[in-house]
Every structure is written in structure tokens, then in C-alpha cells.
Design a protein around this motif. Structure first.
Motif, PDB file in Angstrom:
ATOM      1  N   ASN A 117       0.826  -1.206   0.000  1.00 10.94           N
ATOM      2  CA  ASN A 117       0.000   0.000   0.000  1.00 10.94           C
ATOM      3  C   ASN A 117       0.862   1.258   0.000  1.00 10.94           C
ATOM      4  N   MET A 118       1.979   1.225   0.738  1.00 14.70           N
ATOM      5  CA  MET A 118       2.903   2.353   0.701  1.00 14.70           C
ATOM      6  C   MET A 118       3.397   2.589  -0.719  1.00 14.70           C
ATOM      7  N   PHE A 119       3.771   1.528  -1.388  1.00 14.28           N
ATOM      8  CA  PHE A 119       4.285   1.661  -2.749  1.00 14.28           C
ATOM      9  C   PHE A 119       3.225   2.219  -3.695  1.00 14.28           C
ATOM     10  N   MET A 120       2.003   1.759  -3.578  1.00 18.55           N
ATOM     11  CA  MET A 120       0.943   2.250  -4.466  1.00 18.55           C
ATOM     12  C   MET A 120       0.718   3.749  -4.266  1.00 18.55           C
ATOM     13  N   VAL A 121       0.665   4.183  -3.012  1.00 25.25           N
ATOM     14  CA  VAL A 121       0.475   5.607  -2.726  1.00 25.25           C
ATOM     15  C   VAL A 121       1.665   6.419  -3.223  1.00 25.25           C
ATOM     16  N   ALA A 122       2.870   5.927  -2.945  1.00 22.20           N
ATOM     17  CA  ALA A 122       4.086   6.650  -3.335  1.00 22.20           C
ATOM     18  C   ALA A 122       4.185   6.794  -4.847  1.00 22.20           C
ATOM     19  N   MET A 123       3.845   5.739  -5.565  1.00 26.66           N
ATOM     20  CA  MET A 123       3.943   5.804  -7.019  1.00 26.66           C
ATOM     21  C   MET A 123       2.906   6.754  -7.600  1.00 26.66           C
ATOM     22  N   ALA A 124       1.742   6.846  -6.964  1.00 25.40           N
ATOM     23  CA  ALA A 124       0.731   7.810  -7.406  1.00 25.40           C
ATOM     24  C   ALA A 124       1.215   9.240  -7.169  1.00 25.40           C
ATOM     25  N   ILE A 125       1.812   9.486  -6.003  1.00 26.25           N
ATOM     26  CA  ILE A 125       2.350  10.815  -5.704  1.00 26.25           C
ATOM     27  C   ILE A 125       3.461  11.168  -6.697  1.00 26.25           C
ATOM     28  N   ALA A 126       4.321  10.205  -6.992  1.00 25.96           N
ATOM     29  CA  ALA A 126       5.432  10.451  -7.909  1.00 25.96           C
ATOM     30  C   ALA A 126       4.923  10.833  -9.296  1.00 25.96           C
ATOM     31  N   LEU A 127       3.891  10.164  -9.761  1.00 24.50           N
ATOM     32  CA  LEU A 127       3.355  10.480 -11.085  1.00 24.50           C
ATOM     33  C   LEU A 127       2.843  11.915 -11.136  1.00 24.50           C
ATOM     34  N   ILE A 128       2.202  12.340 -10.052  1.00 23.59           N
ATOM     35  CA  ILE A 128       1.731  13.727  -9.985  1.00 23.59           C
ATOM     36  C   ILE A 128       2.922  14.687 -10.022  1.00 23.59           C
TER      37      ILE A 128
END
Length: 257
Positions: A117-128
Motif C-alpha cells: 500500500n505504501m508503494f501504491m500511494v508513493a507511485m501515485a504521488i510520484a506520477l503527480i
């Protein structure tokens, strides 16, 4: 047959389809990155990326923390350090991260879903971040004394067709090398029982920060923002764990989702 089933139950407590589901989640996240990668070819994005990189240099100089050229200069003068840093830079996001995720899934499965879940959130933030603030890495700014250590190590330049197609050259903010290192290093330092392992994983994020600076791939500010991304992602994963504690809490046995 009984031993095979027992081994499968221990290593794959939720069955092979759960493995497929986790792989698909990361595959979809990567394809989000690939979608954003296509924007990097826009001349306007390229111009903004270099402008943002120079703006970061200006901020760091005003704070008296613009030490990246000195760090890379020292690493380059010590060829063993430069080569080791380049090797780790190439492997940190692939062999180390993927291997660590596999290790968590197989041997600390009850904690894997929190990390996922950390990775999913982090990757979404990174894309933004990559869309809103494309930033050229230091290695694209030789006028400030930077070189491309990884290209020198591999003999493959950043303008190589394959490299250019696979990686976003302006995905410097936030530094996901730093973010991933924290999201892997901190959990493993808490989970492994061996004292040497605890120290290794505890220091791993700091080593990665040195690596990304020494190879000319990130500014210190990129690393700081990568750490912030990891912190926000950990908070988000903790919040999600409160919603489904049996499935998503760190080091808590439960069913996957």
C-alpha cells in the motif's frame, strides 16, 4: 505431496492467484509511469525540466547546501566508489527492490500488504510530481561540473534509444530511489532478526541517498522530497490499515486484498 502442499501454504499462504494480483497491481503502476514518460518528449516539458533543475540549484545555493558537485567529484576521483555507486544505482530499483518485495511476500507475508500500500500511494504521488514538476537530473547540467557516472560505467548514454524509451529522463522530483529505499529499508530493519541485517537495512536508505548524489542523478532536495513522499505514503498506509486491520496492518496476520 503433503510436503509440497505444506511448503506452498508456508510460502504462498493466500494461493498463487494472490501472487498474480500483486504482480498486476505493480504492473499497472508501472504503466502509469510509462504513460507519463510519453510527456517527456514534449519540447515544452524539456524546457521546464531544465528551468526547474536550475531553480533547485538556486534554492540549494541560497541554503548553502549545494554540495552535489563536490560529492560527485570525490566519488569520480575514486573509481571504485564511482563504479560501486553506479552499480547500486542501476540495481536499487530493480534487483534490490523487487527482491525485497518478494522476500517480504514469501517470508513476512502479513507485513507485505502494508508495504504494498505504501508503494501504491508513493507511485501515485510520484506520477503527480513528474507531471507538475518535471526536473532534469544534475547529470544533464555539465556547466555545473556534473557528469553522467552511470553512462561512464555502462558505456550506454542517456540518449540511447532503448534507455530513452524505458525511462523518463525528467523524473527527478521526487527521488523514488530514496523513497523506495526507505519503504524497503525501514520495514526490513524491523522485521529481520539478524543484528547485521538490521544495521544493513537501517543504513540502506542513507547509502542510496549518497549513491543518487554521487552518480549525478539527483539533487539533495530531490532526496528530501523522496523522503517526504515515503513519510506521506507510510501515513496513508497506516490510515488504510485502520480501515482493514486484519488485512493491511504492518506485521499483522490476515488475508490479502
Amino acid at each position: 505431496m503433503h510436503r509440497v502442499r505444506a511448503l506452498q501454504t508456508r510460502l504462498l499462504p493466500h494461493g498463487p492467484w494472490d501472487v498474480v494480483r500483486q504482480v498486476l497491481l505493480f504492473f499497472l503502476a508501472y504503466n502509469g509511469y510509462r504513460l507519463v514518460r510519453g510527456m517527456a518528449d514534449d519540447p515544452g516539458v524539456t524546457a521546464a525540466a531544465f528551468e526547474h533543475a536550475r531553480a533547485l540549484i538556486g534554492i540549494e545555493r541560497s541554503l548553502h547546501i549545494f554540495v552535489e558537485p563536490s560529492i560527485q567529484g570525490w566519488a569520480t576521483s575514486t573509481h571504485v566508489v564511482a563504479d560501486a555507486a553506479s552499480w547500486l544505482y542501476l540495481n536499487a530499483q530493480t534487483s534490490v527492490t523487487l527482491g525485497s518485495l518478494a522476500f517480504l511476500y514469501l517470508f513476512h507475508n502479513s507485513s507485505f500488504y502494508f508495504v504494498r500500500n505504501m508503494f501504491m500511494v508513493a507511485m501515485a504521488i510520484a506520477l503527480i510530481g513528474y507531471v507538475l514538476y518535471p526536473t532534469a537530473p544534475p547529470r544533464f547540467l555539465p556547466e555545473w561540473g556534473f557528469t553522467d557516472s552511470v553512462a561512464n560505467f555502462t558505456g550506454v548514454g542517456h540518449d540511447n534509444t532503448t534507455v530513452d524509451a524505458l525511462f523518463n529522463p525528467y523524473a527527478a522530483v521526487p527521488s523514488m530511489h530514496t523513497c523506495f529505499a526507505l519503504m524497503i529499508g525501514v520495514p526490513l530493519s524491523r522485521l529481520v532478526r539478524n543484528r547485521v541485517g538490521k544495521v544493513f537495512w537501517g543504513l540502506y536508505p542513507l547509502v542510496v541517498v549518497f549513491v543518487i548524489v554521487a552518480t549525478g542523478n539527483h539533487f539533495i532536495s530531490d532526496a528530501f522530497l523522496g523522503g517526504c513522499t515515503a513519510a506521506v505514503s507510510a501515513y496513508a498506509a497506516s490510515w488504510l490499515a485502520r480501515a482493514r486491520p486484519a488485512a493491511w496492518a504492518f506485521s499483522h496476520s490476515g488475508v490479502p486484498a
